[in-house]
Design an enzyme around this catalytic site. Structure first.
Site, PDB file in Angstrom:
ATOM      1  N   GLY A 290       0.781  -1.233   0.000  1.00 29.50           N
ATOM      2  CA  GLY A 290       0.000   0.000   0.000  1.00 29.50           C
ATOM      3  C   GLY A 290       0.812   1.282   0.000  1.00 29.50           C
TER       4      GLY A 290
ATOM      5  N   GLU B  22       4.547  -6.169   1.677  1.00 22.65           N
ATOM      6  CA  GLU B  22       4.223  -6.552   0.296  1.00 22.65           C
ATOM      7  C   GLU B  22       3.996  -5.338  -0.613  1.00 22.65           C
ATOM      8  OE1 GLU B  22       1.758 -10.653   1.333  1.00 22.65           O
ATOM      9  OE2 GLU B  22       0.667  -8.784   1.080  1.00 22.65           O
ATOM     10  N   PRO B  23       5.008  -4.540  -0.850  1.00 21.42           N
ATOM     11  CA  PRO B  23       4.801  -3.401  -1.752  1.00 21.42           C
ATOM     12  C   PRO B  23       4.689  -3.857  -3.211  1.00 21.42           C
ATOM     13  CG  PRO B  23       7.111  -3.547  -1.135  1.00 21.42           C
ATOM     14  CD  PRO B  23       6.399  -4.635  -0.377  1.00 21.42           C
ATOM     15  N   GLY B  24       3.779  -3.287  -3.948  1.00 26.12           N
ATOM     16  CA  GLY B  24       3.649  -3.563  -5.375  1.00 26.12           C
ATOM     17  C   GLY B  24       3.866  -2.282  -6.154  1.00 26.12           C
ATOM     18  N   ARG B  25       2.881  -1.377  -5.993  1.00 26.34           N
ATOM     19  CA  ARG B  25       2.902  -0.092  -6.710  1.00 26.34           C
ATOM     20  C   ARG B  25       4.227   0.659  -6.515  1.00 26.34           C
ATOM     21  NH1 ARG B  25      -1.963   2.745  -7.290  1.00 26.34           N
ATOM     22  NH2 ARG B  25      -2.684   1.459  -5.566  1.00 26.34           N
TER      23      ARG B  25
ATOM     24  N   ARG C  74      -7.525   2.965 -14.645  1.00 28.61           N
ATOM     25  CA  ARG C  74      -7.549   3.624 -13.340  1.00 28.61           C
ATOM     26  C   ARG C  74      -8.250   4.988 -13.322  1.00 28.61           C
ATOM     27  NH1 ARG C  74      -3.795   4.820 -10.520  1.00 28.61           N
ATOM     28  NH2 ARG C  74      -4.548   4.018  -8.531  1.00 28.61           N
TER      29      ARG C  74
ATOM     30  N   TYR D 271     -11.220   4.711 -10.820  1.00 33.37           N
ATOM     31  CA  TYR D 271     -10.999   5.353  -9.521  1.00 33.37           C
ATOM     32  C   TYR D 271     -10.951   6.873  -9.603  1.00 33.37           C
ATOM     33  CZ  TYR D 271      -8.820   0.692  -8.906  1.00 33.37           C
ATOM     34  OH  TYR D 271      -8.528  -0.648  -8.896  1.00 33.37           O
TER      35      TYR D 271
ATOM     36  N   CYS E 175     -15.258   3.593 -27.261  1.00 28.60           N
ATOM     37  CA  CYS E 175     -16.537   4.221 -27.576  1.00 28.60           C
ATOM     38  C   CYS E 175     -17.329   4.537 -26.323  1.00 28.60           C
ATOM     39  CB  CYS E 175     -17.338   3.348 -28.522  1.00 28.60           C
ATOM     40  SG  CYS E 175     -17.622   1.743 -27.826  1.00 28.60           S
ATOM     41  N   GLU E 176     -16.702   5.297 -25.422  1.00 27.65           N
ATOM     42  CA  GLU E 176     -17.504   5.869 -24.339  1.00 27.65           C
ATOM     43  C   GLU E 176     -16.828   7.118 -23.812  1.00 27.65           C
ATOM     44  OE1 GLU E 176     -17.379   2.118 -21.820  1.00 27.65           O
ATOM     45  OE2 GLU E 176     -17.351   3.683 -20.288  1.00 27.65           O
TER      46      GLU E 176
HETATM   47  N1  LLP Z   1      -0.756  -7.155  -0.471  1.00 27.54           N
HETATM   48  C1  LLP Z   1      -2.085  -7.393  -0.537  1.00 27.54           C
HETATM   49  C2  LLP Z   1      -2.671  -8.432   0.286  1.00 27.54           C
HETATM   50  C3  LLP Z   1      -2.887  -6.611  -1.391  1.00 27.54           C
HETATM   51  O1  LLP Z   1      -4.187  -6.849  -1.440  1.00 27.54           O
HETATM   52  C4  LLP Z   1      -2.287  -5.615  -2.189  1.00 27.54           C
HETATM   53  C5  LLP Z   1      -3.097  -4.810  -3.105  1.00 27.54           C
HETATM   54  C6  LLP Z   1      -0.895  -5.424  -2.102  1.00 27.54           C
HETATM   55  C7  LLP Z   1      -0.170  -6.206  -1.229  1.00 27.54           C
HETATM   56  C8  LLP Z   1      -0.148  -4.418  -2.936  1.00 27.54           C
HETATM   57  O2  LLP Z   1      -0.587  -3.124  -2.736  1.00 27.54           O
HETATM   58  P1  LLP Z   1       0.272  -1.896  -3.349  1.00 27.54           P
HETATM   59  O3  LLP Z   1       1.558  -1.860  -2.603  1.00 27.54           O
HETATM   60  O4  LLP Z   1       0.495  -2.175  -4.779  1.00 27.54           O
HETATM   61  O5  LLP Z   1      -0.587  -0.715  -3.120  1.00 27.54           O
HETATM   62  N2  LLP Z   1      -6.039  -1.820  -8.542  1.00 27.54           N
HETATM   63  C9  LLP Z   1      -5.844  -0.830  -7.498  1.00 27.54           C
HETATM   64  C10 LLP Z   1      -5.000  -1.368  -6.380  1.00 27.54           C
HETATM   65  C11 LLP Z   1      -5.587  -2.594  -5.760  1.00 27.54           C
HETATM   66  C12 LLP Z   1      -4.674  -3.162  -4.766  1.00 27.54           C
HETATM   67  C13 LLP Z   1      -5.208  -4.392  -4.166  1.00 27.54           C
HETATM   68  N3  LLP Z   1      -4.329  -5.011  -3.272  1.00 27.54           N
HETATM   69  C14 LLP Z   1      -5.218   0.406  -8.111  1.00 27.54           C
HETATM   70  O6  LLP Z   1      -5.003   0.419  -9.317  1.00 27.54           O
HETATM   71  O7  LLP Z   1      -4.960   1.377  -7.411  1.00 27.54           O
END
Ligand code: LLP
Length: 453
Positions: free
Chosen positions: A264, A306-309, A350, A354, A381-382
């Site tokens: 997150g 668990e960073p993703g973004r 996104r 969002y 087409c929207e």
């Molecule tokens: N761990 C768990 C259990 C999660 O559910 C998530 C994201 C992450 C890690 C990674 O979160 P991050 O670090 O990437 O924020 N599609 C949405 C984001 C949905 C995230 C869902 N879970 C967007 O585009 O903002």
């Protein structure tokens, strides 16, 4: 003309020459577009790797100071390909997967099962079986039903008990600049720690895992939200999880080894926005969990995040070609310039989903200093097919211009669709002046091959 390059929200490899040419890791975007076409996702490998390393080092350093270990899992849902799974693993991260598909990518990349976690609130029997087969380091269970399902699958397989974490919800929801903490939960993930009558669902989940010898209770997991820029939510959630861990220990004598605090971590999408600083957040969270553990009188667990973004988001940009430019008079009498590009909501949902804000610039040529208020839209087409709601673009923006949208590395390609039968763009990695196709462009033939007539 005005430009925010170099600097956030662009990846560190983005630079601009005096003639207006923009490069990513030394590759001219004009050459890249000529060779690979547009739209294209461009991924700056050095930037991605250094963010992965940065998070790992920040957390390892801060947690070593309080005497606790920590593992960083890259949340593959943000974007996963074989190469990216390899890169993050080479940088010392593990890989968090949310489905069998993501698990398959991580395994194809050669990431050892032990370094993979499997999430999901409704894992299929096949996904559970594949995770057990691969020997994943942890399955994060999400419901009481699933605890039995995983235990049954593990029993059927035989062998060592399956390592599981129980995902709990702490009532903390964060995102953007704020967090809220509520006693109750009204969403699908995890088991709540709130206990209006008797044991909380979370406590019942932990006890259910302990009751099954085919399972090994590794720890407790909590994820509070996404794009978080205010770190206090992590601290409140960590306190709640450590308290639950202490309660379980008091009740059963079992002090679980691990606590995962989820992902997150927020990034900059717009010029002037400030991303969460991994060094600062790691220090703050470490200090906070140390204080909580001391209050509770329990030794610290091993932690994971668990960073993703935060790893992949800033490393990516999307390159589009402008097709049409149309001045439109708005309700208040002003003029907004609609700039249509050759992609749209199929490659970045996104903004539509969002209301997410992005920044765009004309790249590849010198443009006029004067700017106009523009809206970048796609070819679908929207009318909600918006790529950038509001951005100042050069007044001479025109057909054929290359336009780059910053910070699209996370949840762009991974949430892309084929709406209107638009093939999904390729993912092109750039590094040291070289390009490499990580995921090729889809073709109409790819799409037609699915249609059996
Ligand atoms: N761990 C768990 C259990 C999660 O559910 C998530 C994201 C992450 C890690 C990674 O979160 P991050 O670090 O990437 O924020 N599609 C949405 C984001 C949905 C995230 C869902 N879970 C967007 O585009 O903002």
């Amino acid at each position: 003309m005005s430009t925010t390059i170099p600097g956030e929200p662009w990846s560190t490899g983005v630079a601009r020459a005096a003639d207006g040419a923009t490069t990513v890791a030394g590759v001219d975007v004009r050459a890249l577009a000529a060779e690979h076409g547009t739209p294209a996702y461009v991924l700056d490998e050095t930037d991605l790797r250094s963010r992965a390393r940065g998070y790992r080092r920040a957390f390892e350093t801060a947690f070593a100071e309080i005497g606790a270990g920590v593992d960083v899992y890259y949340a593959g849902k943000a974007f996963l390909s074989v190469a990216v799974a390899r890169w993050v693993h080479e940088e010392g991260l593990r890989v968090d997967t949310a489905t069998g598909g993501e698990l398959a990518v991580a395994l194809r990349a050669g990431v050892p099962g032990a370094d993979i976690g499997l999430h999901g609130n409704n894992k299929s029997d096949t996904e559970i079986a594949r995770a057990l087969e691969a020997g994943v380091g942890r399955i994060i269970v999400d419901s009481l039903v699933e605890i039995e399902r995983v235990a049954d699958a593990a029993a059927a397989r035989g062998g060592a008990p399956a390592p599981v974490m129980v995902r709990v919800t702490t009532g903390v929801h964060a995102g953007g600049h704020e967090y809220i903490s509520t006693a109750h939960e009204d969403q699908k993930f995890g088991l709540s720690i709130a206990s209006p009558d008797g044991d909380s669902p979370a406590m019942r989940g932990l006890l259910a895992v302990l009751a099954r010898p085919e399972l090994r209770l590794l720890g407790i997991h909590s994820h509070i939200g996404s794009q978080i820029l205010d770190p206090s939510g992590f601290e409140v959630a960590a306190r709640a999880v450590l308290t639950l861990r202490a309660q379980l220990a008091e009740r059963t004598g079992v002090l679980v080894e691990e606590v995962d605090l989820g992902g997150g971590y927020g990034i900059a999408y717009l010029p002037g926005e400030v991303a969460l600083d991994p060094d600062r957040i790691a220090k703050d969270v470490a200090a906070s969990v140390q204080a909580t553990a001391a209050d509770l009188g329990t030794p610290l667990p091993r932690f994971s995040i668990e960073p993703g973004r935060a790893i992949v988001g800033p490393a990516g940009l999307t390159l589009y070609t402008v097709g049409t430019v149309k001045p439109v008079r708005t309700d208040d009498g002003s003029v907004r310039t609609y700039v249509s590009v050759d992609g749209g909501m199929s490659d970045n949902i996104r903004p539509a989903l969002y209301g997410a804000a992005y920044h765009a610039e004309v790249v590849g040529r010198l443009a006029s200093a004067q700017t106009v208020l523009a809206r970048v839209v796609g070819k679908h087409c929207e009318s909600g097919d918006i790529v950038v709601h509001e951005v100042q673009l050069p007044a001479d923006v025109r057909a054929g211009d290359l336009l780059a949208v910053a910070a699209t590395g996370a949840y762009g390609r991974s949430m892309a669709s084929n709406y209107n039968h638009v093939p999904r763009p390729p993912v092109i990695a750039v590094s040291d002046g070289e390009t490499r196709v990580l995921v090729r462009r889809e073709t109409e033939d790819d799409l037609l091959a699915l249609d059996l007539g």
